[in-house]
Motif scaffolding. Structure first.
Motif, PDB file in Angstrom:
ATOM      1  N   UNK A  62      38.600  31.534  47.836  1.00 25.48           N
ATOM      2  CA  UNK A  62      38.797  32.124  46.498  1.00 25.48           C
ATOM      3  C   UNK A  62      40.122  32.879  46.438  1.00 25.48           C
ATOM      4  N   UNK A  63      40.416  33.661  47.481  1.00 25.91           N
ATOM      5  CA  UNK A  63      41.654  34.444  47.500  1.00 25.91           C
ATOM      6  C   UNK A  63      42.884  33.545  47.514  1.00 25.91           C
ATOM      7  N   UNK A  64      42.849  32.493  48.330  1.00 25.66           N
ATOM      8  CA  UNK A  64      43.991  31.574  48.412  1.00 25.66           C
ATOM      9  C   UNK A  64      44.197  30.848  47.087  1.00 25.66           C
ATOM     10  N   UNK A  65      43.116  30.406  46.450  1.00 19.09           N
ATOM     11  CA  UNK A  65      43.236  29.721  45.161  1.00 19.09           C
ATOM     12  C   UNK A  65      43.859  30.643  44.109  1.00 19.09           C
ATOM     13  N   UNK A  66      43.406  31.876  44.053  1.00 16.70           N
ATOM     14  CA  UNK A  66      43.958  32.812  43.080  1.00 16.70           C
ATOM     15  C   UNK A  66      45.411  33.146  43.394  1.00 16.70           C
ATOM     16  N   UNK A  67      45.765  33.211  44.674  1.00 20.61           N
ATOM     17  CA  UNK A  67      47.166  33.435  45.033  1.00 20.61           C
ATOM     18  C   UNK A  67      48.035  32.251  44.615  1.00 20.61           C
ATOM     19  N   UNK A  68      47.514  31.036  44.792  1.00 26.66           N
ATOM     20  CA  UNK A  68      48.264  29.853  44.354  1.00 26.66           C
ATOM     21  C   UNK A  68      48.442  29.861  42.839  1.00 26.66           C
TER      22      UNK A  68
END
Length: 297
Positions: free
Chosen positions: A43-49
């Motif tokens: 979830x964190x990586x997707x939101x960072x992308x």
């Protein structure tokens, strides 16, 4: 006799390296075994992308006003609807996520380096300990949101000043964690051995103390990251955060409070993105805490 000592030392070095290798393998395996940390990381990586590629992903200009299409419900043209000025909410939510993540990341980095420096300094040098800790305790005694509001009021409302204010508010937490870890590590046998061999204080701190205290600090940083996003949203909601018309998740919720019953989409979508961001970071931080906890490994 000297040959026996050298052989014993070589054996201890091999055992230490073997233990470190096994520990790294355990951490790596536990990362993929624990579902919560994996979900939080995804979830964190997707939101960072989304935050990184926000200028490419937004379908409309975030400042484009369409008065004839204001307060439009979600439809094919505007998947998240429009706000009271006819601006596309999807575009503003994506860009608002970028602003909120930027504030969180910069706050986390500043707190990491400043807090580590102050904490290690206080834990390693005794006569500076009282000075640094009394200042940190004084800052921690003030409620964070009040301290942040006072700092932003003094510095002025801008994204940079919000980052500075949130960093000052959160640095004491990292300083206290790193100080406690330094105090528990600095008197261990291998630190005494390094001093006996003539290692400088800088070498002892960088090579022996810092690698052994970084784990709890990284876990604490994930919580500060999430807390900075929430505090920034609260400041923006109170009108003391990121200035209008720059969209942040807090600004969007502030604008939506007048239309919560007539245009629910103005509140729901920014709220969902904020919940996902904070939830992902908290799951990631909880998972890291479990992984780095020696009793669980």
């Amino acid at each position: 006799m000297s040959r026996r000592l050298s052989n014993s030392r070589a054996q201890s070095i091999r055992l230490s390296k073997q233990y470190l290798t096994e520990y790294k393998k355990t951490v790596f395996i536990n990362f993929f075994r624990k579902k919560l940390i994996f979900i939080g990381a995804v979830v964190t990586v997707l939101l960072m992308l989304i935050a990184i590629f926000a200028p490419v992903l937004i379908p409309y200009d975030i400042y484009e006003i369409d008065v004839m299409n204001k307060l439009a419900a979600p439809n094919r043209a505007h998947l998240f609807g429009t706000d009271n000025l006819g601006r596309d909410i999807l575009s503003r939510v994506i860009y608002g996520t970028r602003i909120s993540m930027t504030v969180g990341i910069w706050t986390a980095f500043i707190c990491l380096f400043a807090g580590l420096f102050l904490g290690i300094l206080a834990g390693y040098i005794h006569f500076i300990d009282n000075l640094i800790m009394r200042i940190c305790e004084g800052l921690a005694a003030i409620p964070p949101i009040l301290m942040a509001i006072a700092l932003v009021a003094a510095l002025g409302t801008s994204t940079k000043n919000v980052i500075v204010a949130l960093s000052i508010v959160n640095i004491p937490a990292i300083a206290r964690v790193s100080r406690a870890s330094t105090l528990s590590v600095k008197n261990l046998t291998y630190i005494e051995a390094a001093r006996a061999e003539g290692c400088s204080s800088m070498r002892i701190i960088l090579k022996h103390i810092l690698p052994n205290i970084i784990s709890p600090v990284i876990v604490q940083i994930t919580y500060i990251f999430a807390n900075a996003i929430i505090t920034e949203a609260a400041l923006s909601f109170l009108g003391a955060g990121v200035p209008q018309p720059v969209p942040s998740l807090g600004n969007m919720l502030y604008e939506a409070k007048m239309y919560i019953f007539n245009a629910w989409w103005m509140t729901i979508f920014p709220g969902i993105f904020m919940v996902l961001t904070v939830l992902g970071l908290n799951l990631f931080g909880d998972g890291l805490r479990d992984i780095f906890d020696p009793s669980s490994n």
